[in-house]
Enzyme design. Structure first.
Site, short mmCIF file in Angstrom:
data_model
loop_
_atom_site.label_atom_id
_atom_site.label_comp_id
_atom_site.label_asym_id
_atom_site.label_seq_id
_atom_site.Cartn_x
_atom_site.Cartn_y
_atom_site.Cartn_z
N ARG A 1 33.56 20.97 5.25
CA ARG A 1 34.87 21.73 5.40
C ARG A 1 35.66 21.66 4.25
NH1 ARG A 1 37.78 24.52 8.27
NH2 ARG A 1 36.61 25.05 10.18
N MET B 1 40.02 34.32 10.70
CA MET B 1 39.67 33.49 12.02
C MET B 1 39.61 32.14 11.47
SD MET B 1 40.58 35.94 13.95
CE MET B 1 40.25 35.49 15.71
N LEU C 1 40.83 28.36 10.07
CA LEU C 1 42.09 27.55 9.79
C LEU C 1 41.87 27.33 8.42
CD1 LEU C 1 42.50 25.05 12.63
CD2 LEU C 1 44.01 27.34 12.15
N THR D 1 49.91 36.94 10.91
CA THR D 1 50.33 37.51 12.05
C THR D 1 49.58 37.28 13.50
OG1 THR D 1 48.81 39.37 12.23
CG2 THR D 1 50.47 39.55 10.50
N HIS D 2 50.33 37.30 14.45
CA HIS D 2 49.76 36.65 15.64
C HIS D 2 50.13 37.90 16.79
CE1 HIS D 2 48.29 34.15 18.73
NE2 HIS D 2 49.52 34.36 19.30
N ASP E 1 51.06 26.86 8.33
CA ASP E 1 51.09 25.46 8.24
C ASP E 1 49.81 24.77 8.56
OD1 ASP E 1 51.35 25.33 10.90
OD2 ASP E 1 53.57 24.56 10.67
N ASP F 1 49.06 28.36 14.63
CA ASP F 1 50.11 29.38 15.06
C ASP F 1 51.47 28.80 15.23
OD1 ASP F 1 48.52 31.16 15.06
OD2 ASP F 1 47.96 31.05 17.02
C1 GRF Z 1 45.49 41.23 14.86
O1 GRF Z 1 45.84 41.27 16.11
C2 GRF Z 1 45.85 39.79 14.39
O2 GRF Z 1 46.94 39.24 14.82
C3 GRF Z 1 44.88 38.84 15.07
O3 GRF Z 1 43.61 39.58 14.79
C4 GRF Z 1 44.03 40.96 14.64
C5 GRF Z 1 43.28 41.48 13.52
O4 GRF Z 1 43.16 42.93 13.48
N1 GRF Z 1 44.93 37.61 14.43
P1 GRF Z 1 42.22 43.64 12.37
O5 GRF Z 1 40.99 42.75 12.10
O6 GRF Z 1 43.23 43.64 11.14
O7 GRF Z 1 42.04 44.90 12.82
#
Ligand code: GRF
Length: 192
Positions: free
Chosen positions: A66, A91, A93, A109-110, A142, A146
């Site tokens: 890692r 996806m 960390l 973004t979440h 960080d 999330d």
């Molecule tokens: C988004 O909803 C983001 O918040 C989440 O995965 C999705 C990504 O969408 N972590 P995309 O791959 O940009 O279409």
């Protein structure tokens, strides 16, 4: 100041597309200078290539080292002299080497209103809890999952007949606009 941004993707890349479209429309005060992925099936790579943006792929091999992955990923991003890193459906960390170099200037973004419903299944968990309002959060990355400082949020209604997919898609529409707005705000703050 137009920011030089790196965008990291794992999947569809529709958030990346929103940034590329805004850049093409001259409504983004930033330039996407590189797109990195952790797997070569990420559709975001094709979107970047279409827009003429350089890409790299650095997969993490299951059971692999890692720290070495983290160091190499960091090196690849750093080679592009970026002001801001945007995780757009990335996806993995990021690790300590990455945060050592880009901490404080990496955003994610979440698809939920943090601190509610962190983790991999924000839309599913919101539906399961029966909330009537969920949304999207842009936050500073960080070392936690999330947990970073919240930069911006937007609420999205949960409709009675929503599936996880229909809810996530509604959230993603808000998420794309919020990400573009947040990048512009950060660019603006860099001016002052
Ligand atoms: C988004 O909803 C983001 O918040 C989440 O995965 C999705 C990504 O969408 N972590 P995309 O791959 O940009 O279409």
């Amino acid at each position: 100041m137009a920011l030089r941004i790196a965008v990291l993707v794992s999947g569809t890349g529709s958030l990346l597309q929103a940034l590329l479209d805004a850049e093409a429309d001259h409504t983004l005060n930033a330039t996407v200078v590189v797109v990195g992925a952790d797997n070569d099936a990420a559709q975001g790579l094709g979107r970047a290539e279409q827009a003429g943006v350089p890409t790299f792929v650095h997969p993490f091999v299951k059971g692999g080292d890692r720290a070495a992955w983290d160091a190499e990923f960091t090196r690849q991003v750093a080679a592009h002299d970026v002001d801001l890193v945007v995780l757009a459906g990335f996806m993995k960390l990021v690790g300590p080497a990455f945060l050592g170099r880009f901490g404080g200037r990496t955003i994610n973004t979440h698809p939920a209103l943090l601190p509610s419903f962190p983790g991999m299944h924000g839309p599913r968990d919101a539906l399961a809890h029966g909330v009537k309002i969920t949304g999207t959060t842009v936050f500073e990355v960080d070392a936690g999952v999330d947990t970073g400082r919240i930069l911006a949020q937007e609420a999205v209604p949960v409709l009675p007949d929503d599936s996880v997919e229909s809810l996530h898609e509604r959230i993603k529409v808000a998420e794309r606009a919020l990400l573009v707005r947040t990048v512009n705000e950060l660019a603006h703050q860099g001016d002052s």
